[in-house]
Design a protein around this motif. Structure first.
Motif, PDB file in Angstrom:
ATOM      1  N   ALA A  39     -33.104  70.934  21.424  1.00 31.86           N
ATOM      2  CA  ALA A  39     -32.450  70.840  20.293  1.00 31.86           C
ATOM      3  C   ALA A  39     -31.985  69.363  20.215  1.00 31.86           C
ATOM      4  O   ALA A  39     -32.009  68.683  19.075  1.00 31.86           O
ATOM      5  CB  ALA A  39     -31.452  71.641  20.024  1.00 31.86           C
ATOM      6  N   ASN A  40     -31.593  68.859  21.401  1.00 30.55           N
ATOM      7  CA  ASN A  40     -30.833  67.328  21.227  1.00 30.55           C
ATOM      8  C   ASN A  40     -31.982  66.406  21.221  1.00 30.55           C
ATOM      9  O   ASN A  40     -31.844  65.382  20.444  1.00 30.55           O
ATOM     10  CB  ASN A  40     -30.227  67.067  22.640  1.00 30.55           C
ATOM     11  CG  ASN A  40     -29.007  68.010  22.807  1.00 30.55           C
ATOM     12  OD1 ASN A  40     -28.439  68.249  21.927  1.00 30.55           O
ATOM     13  ND2 ASN A  40     -28.470  68.400  24.152  1.00 30.55           N
ATOM     14  N   LEU A  43     -32.953  66.328  17.415  1.00 29.54           N
ATOM     15  CA  LEU A  43     -32.160  65.745  16.798  1.00 29.54           C
ATOM     16  C   LEU A  43     -31.934  64.007  16.685  1.00 29.54           C
ATOM     17  O   LEU A  43     -32.003  63.392  15.923  1.00 29.54           O
ATOM     18  CB  LEU A  43     -30.648  66.155  17.078  1.00 29.54           C
ATOM     19  CG  LEU A  43     -30.305  67.674  16.661  1.00 29.54           C
ATOM     20  CD1 LEU A  43     -28.706  67.982  17.156  1.00 29.54           C
ATOM     21  CD2 LEU A  43     -30.111  67.449  15.213  1.00 29.54           C
ATOM     22  N   GLU A  44     -32.107  63.790  17.976  1.00 27.62           N
ATOM     23  CA  GLU A  44     -32.271  62.209  18.314  1.00 27.62           C
ATOM     24  C   GLU A  44     -33.472  61.769  17.673  1.00 27.62           C
ATOM     25  O   GLU A  44     -33.388  60.647  16.793  1.00 27.62           O
ATOM     26  CB  GLU A  44     -32.635  62.075  19.533  1.00 27.62           C
ATOM     27  CG  GLU A  44     -31.124  62.265  20.527  1.00 27.62           C
ATOM     28  CD  GLU A  44     -31.488  62.049  22.035  1.00 27.62           C
ATOM     29  OE1 GLU A  44     -32.547  61.734  22.353  1.00 27.62           O
ATOM     30  OE2 GLU A  44     -30.660  62.623  22.762  1.00 27.62           O
ATOM     31  N   GLY A  46     -35.085  63.126  14.962  1.00 26.61           N
ATOM     32  CA  GLY A  46     -34.626  62.865  13.220  1.00 26.61           C
ATOM     33  C   GLY A  46     -33.780  61.992  12.903  1.00 26.61           C
ATOM     34  O   GLY A  46     -33.946  61.430  11.931  1.00 26.61           O
ATOM     35  N   HIS A  47     -33.005  61.557  13.655  1.00 33.20           N
ATOM     36  CA  HIS A  47     -31.980  60.416  13.474  1.00 33.20           C
ATOM     37  C   HIS A  47     -32.839  59.128  13.553  1.00 33.20           C
ATOM     38  O   HIS A  47     -32.595  58.207  12.677  1.00 33.20           O
ATOM     39  CB  HIS A  47     -30.792  60.169  14.545  1.00 33.20           C
ATOM     40  CG  HIS A  47     -29.950  61.392  14.085  1.00 33.20           C
ATOM     41  ND1 HIS A  47     -29.120  61.591  12.933  1.00 33.20           N
ATOM     42  CD2 HIS A  47     -29.202  62.234  14.988  1.00 33.20           C
ATOM     43  CE1 HIS A  47     -28.352  62.619  13.208  1.00 33.20           C
ATOM     44  NE2 HIS A  47     -28.338  63.176  14.391  1.00 33.20           N
TER      45      HIS A  47
END
Length: 115
Positions: A39-40, A43-44, A46-47
């Motif tokens: 998940a982390n 997210l990274e 995606g950013h």
């Protein structure tokens, strides 16, 4: 005697170090830890993609404005050209004076209309 104590303490230290490393690796491989890591990373990623998309959109907008200005200069169009009024056209005119209909009836050409 000191030699045996040295090797014994070295063995104990190596055992503690190896046990700690193995336990830490086992905790990293639990399903909860793997899910959190994934998940982390998502997210990274995606950013990073969002930031790149914003930069790309700004570059496209700047290049579009520059090219529009170049085309305006080449065509001799000012910055604020006056546009003509919009024209309105009718798709099908309903002519009531059509001689083919003797009773002056108008027929719709809309297939979706209930008959």
């Amino acid at each position: 005697m000191f030699r045996r104590t040295f090797w014994f303490s070295t063995g104990v230290a190596a055992g503690v170090w190896a046990t700690t490393k193995v336990n830490r690796k086992l905790r990293q491989l639990t399903p909860e830890s793997l899910a959190a890591t994934a998940a982390n990373k998502a997210l990274e990623t995606g950013h990073r993609l969002k930031d790149r998309a914003v930069v790309f959109a700004l570059d496209v907008r700047d290049n579009m404005a520059r090219r529009e200005a170049e085309l305006g200069e080449a065509l001799g169009i000012g910055a604020d050209p006056e546009l003509p009024a919009p024209r309105r056209y009718t798709a099908i005119e309903n002519n009531r004076s059509n001689p083919t209909y003797a009773d002056d009836t108008t027929y719709s050409h809309n297939r979706n209309e209930d008959h």
